[in-house]
Motif scaffolding. Structure first.
Motif, mmCIF file in Angstrom:
data_model
loop_
_atom_site.group_PDB
_atom_site.id
_atom_site.type_symbol
_atom_site.label_atom_id
_atom_site.label_comp_id
_atom_site.label_asym_id
_atom_site.label_seq_id
_atom_site.Cartn_x
_atom_site.Cartn_y
_atom_site.Cartn_z
ATOM 1 N N THR B 51 0.826 -1.213 0.000
ATOM 2 C CA THR B 51 0.000 0.000 0.000
ATOM 3 C C THR B 51 0.855 1.255 0.000
ATOM 4 O O THR B 51 1.819 1.351 0.764
ATOM 5 C CB THR B 51 -0.912 0.023 1.246
ATOM 6 O OG1 THR B 51 -1.677 -1.172 1.278
ATOM 7 C CG2 THR B 51 -1.863 1.219 1.211
ATOM 8 N N VAL B 52 0.459 2.213 -0.854
ATOM 9 C CA VAL B 52 1.129 3.513 -0.910
ATOM 10 C C VAL B 52 0.063 4.582 -0.744
ATOM 11 O O VAL B 52 -1.016 4.466 -1.329
ATOM 12 C CB VAL B 52 1.864 3.703 -2.262
ATOM 13 C CG1 VAL B 52 2.546 5.067 -2.340
ATOM 14 C CG2 VAL B 52 2.893 2.594 -2.468
ATOM 15 N N GLU B 53 0.351 5.593 0.042
ATOM 16 C CA GLU B 53 -0.634 6.659 0.251
ATOM 17 C C GLU B 53 -0.014 8.025 0.047
ATOM 18 O O GLU B 53 1.204 8.183 0.169
ATOM 19 C CB GLU B 53 -1.184 6.591 1.682
ATOM 20 C CG GLU B 53 -2.176 5.481 1.883
ATOM 21 C CD GLU B 53 -2.803 5.515 3.260
ATOM 22 O OE1 GLU B 53 -2.392 6.347 4.099
ATOM 23 O OE2 GLU B 53 -3.708 4.703 3.496
ATOM 24 N N ASP B 54 -0.861 9.015 -0.212
ATOM 25 C CA ASP B 54 -0.352 10.376 -0.345
ATOM 26 C C ASP B 54 -1.412 11.363 0.112
ATOM 27 O O ASP B 54 -2.604 11.176 -0.172
ATOM 28 C CB ASP B 54 0.039 10.655 -1.805
ATOM 29 C CG ASP B 54 0.752 11.985 -1.965
ATOM 30 O OD1 ASP B 54 0.860 12.456 -3.103
ATOM 31 O OD2 ASP B 54 1.208 12.567 -0.952
ATOM 32 N N ALA B 55 -0.974 12.372 0.802
ATOM 33 C CA ALA B 55 -1.823 13.515 1.165
ATOM 34 C C ALA B 55 -3.103 13.130 1.885
ATOM 35 O O ALA B 55 -4.060 13.903 1.888
ATOM 36 C CB ALA B 55 -2.175 14.315 -0.097
ATOM 37 N N LYS B 56 -3.145 11.971 2.442
ATOM 38 C CA LYS B 56 -4.355 11.489 3.122
ATOM 39 C C LYS B 56 -5.565 11.505 2.188
ATOM 40 O O LYS B 56 -6.707 11.565 2.620
ATOM 41 C CB LYS B 56 -4.675 12.352 4.366
ATOM 42 C CG LYS B 56 -3.645 12.250 5.470
ATOM 43 C CD LYS B 56 -3.978 11.084 6.376
ATOM 44 C CE LYS B 56 -2.942 10.882 7.456
ATOM 45 N NZ LYS B 56 -2.581 9.479 7.616
ATOM 46 N N CYS B 57 -5.284 11.507 0.886
ATOM 47 C CA CYS B 57 -6.375 11.593 -0.083
ATOM 48 C C CYS B 57 -6.398 10.420 -1.028
ATOM 49 O O CYS B 57 -7.421 10.115 -1.604
ATOM 50 C CB CYS B 57 -6.208 12.829 -0.972
ATOM 51 S SG CYS B 57 -6.686 14.335 -0.198
ATOM 52 N N ILE B 58 -5.236 9.848 -1.235
ATOM 53 C CA ILE B 58 -5.177 8.798 -2.246
ATOM 54 C C ILE B 58 -4.429 7.588 -1.707
ATOM 55 O O ILE B 58 -3.469 7.714 -0.950
ATOM 56 C CB ILE B 58 -4.535 9.313 -3.559
ATOM 57 C CG1 ILE B 58 -4.650 8.240 -4.639
ATOM 58 C CG2 ILE B 58 -3.085 9.730 -3.356
ATOM 59 C CD1 ILE B 58 -4.698 8.772 -6.029
ATOM 60 N N GLN B 59 -4.923 6.428 -2.071
ATOM 61 C CA GLN B 59 -4.307 5.176 -1.631
ATOM 62 C C GLN B 59 -4.269 4.223 -2.806
ATOM 63 O O GLN B 59 -5.260 4.075 -3.525
ATOM 64 C CB GLN B 59 -5.120 4.543 -0.506
ATOM 65 C CG GLN B 59 -4.548 3.228 0.009
ATOM 66 C CD GLN B 59 -5.475 2.578 1.020
ATOM 67 O OE1 GLN B 59 -6.368 1.817 0.659
ATOM 68 N NE2 GLN B 59 -5.276 2.886 2.284
ATOM 69 N N ALA B 60 -3.111 3.587 -2.967
ATOM 70 C CA ALA B 60 -3.010 2.581 -4.025
ATOM 71 C C ALA B 60 -2.568 1.275 -3.397
ATOM 72 O O ALA B 60 -1.737 1.266 -2.489
ATOM 73 C CB ALA B 60 -2.001 3.022 -5.078
#
Lengths: 360, 281
Positions: B51-60
């Motif tokens: 799992t990779v996340e960014d900006a508490k907005c997107i998760q892959a």
């Protein structure tokens, strides 16, 4: 060029796309007759008026047609709509699988853009299939700026890369090729004539001409006067007008000691431009040590606002559009404004170009 | 290749041990979610999820199920750790990234537990490389709570139709607007950039449309910079499912077929952009 001028007119009923580069040394126009399109609906209004004119950013417009190979494979129809009230030029691509791409491009007001040229006044004309010319220019390096086209002995036409005089002969590579008269559809050239123009823009035109399988007609006159390339078809007319390098009688020769070579009489054509240039000369830094005002390629153009093109309207037929950014071009008019006894450029100022107008 | 399961001189098995004949089966999927340096690895008997996340907005999330591996054993119910994904990818592709037929890198992955590094043994053509990558405390991950009952609109498209569109998205636009509707325009991707607005419409009866279940017209905007990395997953995939829930959360699920024809999944979740301004049409 950074902007594209789109114009709908009637009569004649046509759509034109025109552009000019920032130094005003290259002008291109594509005129489309209604029959070029599957459907051509230009709204109401009186028949003898220009219907519509606007300009869009070239990058935005080209962005719609990114990736030509994939466009050819996926797009089956392109619809162009002008939404005047919303100030939008709409380009809609109908692609396979039922997909529709709609681009709403913002457009702006635009002044009339028209280069004045008369091909009938050109002393020399050549016409060749695009393929012949494309195969000829392929021999020149892609970075080559200027090429010289010449009429040689025996009816042969030469193409040679242009080399600046200052370059050491031992360090330059000269490429020259000759085309036989029978490769051309028309050869009506002044013997010994030659013309030097920017290769990059010419290549661009050739790519299109080859793809559309249209012959290219070249009209040129004396060096310094623009060269006009034309593609003609029943429903499409393309013009590319390029400024050309004027002849240099002597290379870089230092002027006589008084700093003034001679003062020619400026021709009527350039009277207005000359005046504005003199104003620019006077108001610009004429302080000690400074010689030449920091002019762009064609100093006469500087005082004018970027968007209007009154010089286009004022110019007489056959007038030279601005010349490419090149030191030799820039000096074109320095000689003509040097007043005897008045302040002038420093004595060491080289006159790189004699006036080209006095001779003709 | 004698890469033993047991660590030398110890009777304890590794917490996580996995073998893969072709490391590309793992590296290509990880690349599809590599938009941040760090990732959280979560392993269960079912397989591995990264799992990779960014900006508490997107998760892959990249899912590599246990069946893809030649060997996959997890000693506890689940094993979780945080790791530098950039480094992991560099190690997995240490023999180069070209995909010549026949030449593939074999991988063995071992993890002893909390505080231990992730050890990779990579072999190609008789050459063995050993990599030890430090692991960290796993992050708290977002839970988008996207279950089928919440889904308002869902479509499944053949990736072929979207690939070019995503690659050519007008990046001068801050947002990507997605409209899904039972009526026209059915499925529309819009950008609002410097050149003006652009709309890409897919009709419900398009050949590309594998499934179309839209109940309500929804228009949502998402930060384009967050969604752009999903282009990598799209490029690898053969199909993509696009779902939105009542709050406008977006779920993109990519079906990826690897070199051996096995199916893996990558999914992206994204929050709608809160700064709503009037859409330009």
């Amino acid at each position: 060029a950074s902007t594209l001028c789109v114009r709908l007119s009637a009569p004649p009923r046509q759509l034109s796309l025109r552009t000019v580069n920032s130094s005003r040394s290259a002008f291109a126009s594509f005129l489309f007759a209604p029959l070029f399109f599957q459907l051509y609906e230009a709204g109401g209004a009186s028949p003898d008026r220009e219907l519509f004119r606007c300009k869009v950013h070239m990058k935005s417009f080209l962005g719609v047609f990114r990736s030509l190979p994939s466009l050819e494979k996926t797009v089956w129809k392109c619809l162009i709509l002008l939404k005047a009230r919303a100030s939008r030029l709409v380009v809609q691509l109908h692609c396979k699988y039922g997909v529709t791409k709609t681009h709403n491009l913002a457009f702006h007001e635009c002044e009339r853009l028209q280069a004045v040229f008369d091909t009938r006044r050109c002393a020399s004309t050549l016409c060749a299939p695009a393929r012949v010319l494309a195969e000829a220019v392929i021999h020149f390096p892609p970075t080559l700026a200027e090429v010289t086209l010449g009429a040689g002995p025996g009816g042969k036409i030469s193409l040679r890369n242009y080399v600046e005089d200052e370059t050491e002969p031992s360090k330059t590579m000269v490429t020259e090729l000759w085309l036989a008269e029978d490769e051309f559809q028309t050869v009506a050239v002044a013997p010994g004539s030659h013309i030097t123009f920017c290769l990059k823009e010419f290549r661009g035109l050739l790519t299109f001409a080859e793809a559309s399988n249209l012959p290219v007609t070249i009209h040129y006159d004396v060096p310094g006067r623009p060269v006009v390339f034309t593609l003609d078809d029943a429903v499409l007319e393309v013009h590319l007008v390029l400024a050309t390098l004027s002849d240099l009688e002597s290379g870089s020769q230092p002027p006589p000691a008084n700093g003034v070579s001679h003062l020619p009489v400026p021709s009527d054509d350039f009277a207005d431009d000359l005046e504005s240039y003199m104003i620019a000369m006077e108001t610009s830094a004429y302080e000690e040590g400074s010689g030449v005002p920091p002019s762009p390629t064609f100093p006469l153009r500087t005082p004018r606002p970027a968007e209007s093109d009154p010089e286009e309207e004022e110019e007489e037929e056959g007038a030279v559009p601005g010349t490419p950014p090149h030191k030799k071009f820039r000096s074109l008019f320095f000689g003509s404004v040097l007043m005897p006894g008045g302040p002038g450029p420093a004595p060491t100022q080289e006159v790189l170009a004699e006036d080209s107008d006095g001779e003709y | 290749m004698p890469l033993s399961t047991q660590p030398p001189g110890s009777g304890e098995p590794f917490l996580l041990a996995a073998s893969l004949d072709n490391a590309r089966h793992l590296s290509s999927l990880l690349r599809a979610v590599h938009f941040q340096d760090h990732a959280t690895c979560f392993a269960t008997a079912n397989g591995l999820r990264v799992t990779v996340e960014d900006a508490k907005c997107i998760q892959a999330n990249a899912f590599i199920q246990a069946e893809i591996f030649q060997e996959f054993s997890v000693q506890e119910e689940s094993v979780t750790f945080r790791i530098n994904l950039s480094v992991l990818l560099d190690c997995l592709t240490i023999f180069g990234t070209s995909s010549l037929p026949g030449a593939s890198t074999a991988l063995r992955m071992c993890y002893r537990g909390y505080g231990y590094p992730l050890t990779l043994f990579l072999e190609e053509g008789g050459v063995v490389t050993v990599c030890k990558i430090n692991t960290q405390e796993p992050d708290e991950l977002l839970d988008f709570d996207f279950c089928s009952t919440n889904v308002v609109n869902k479509i499944i498209l053949q990736s072929e139709g979207l690939r070019e569109a995503f690659a050519e998205l007008d990046m001068t636009s801050e947002v990507l607007q997605i409209t899904m509707s039972p009526d026209k325009p059915y499925f529309r991707l819009s950008t609002f950039g410097n050149a003006g607005s652009a709309h890409l419409d897919y009709p419900r009866d398009s050949d590309l449309m594998e499934a179309f279940h839209c109940n309500r017209t929804q228009t949502n905007r998402y930060k384009i910079s967050l969604l752009k990395p999903s282009t990598k997953a799209l490029a690898l995939s053969c199909k993509v499912s696009i779902r939105t829930d009542a709050q406008g959360f977006l779920s993109l699920q990519y079906m990826i077929r690897n070199e051996d024809g096995q199916i893996c999944f990558v999914e992206y979740y994204c929050c709608p952009d809160e700064d709503i301004t009037e859409a330009e049409l």
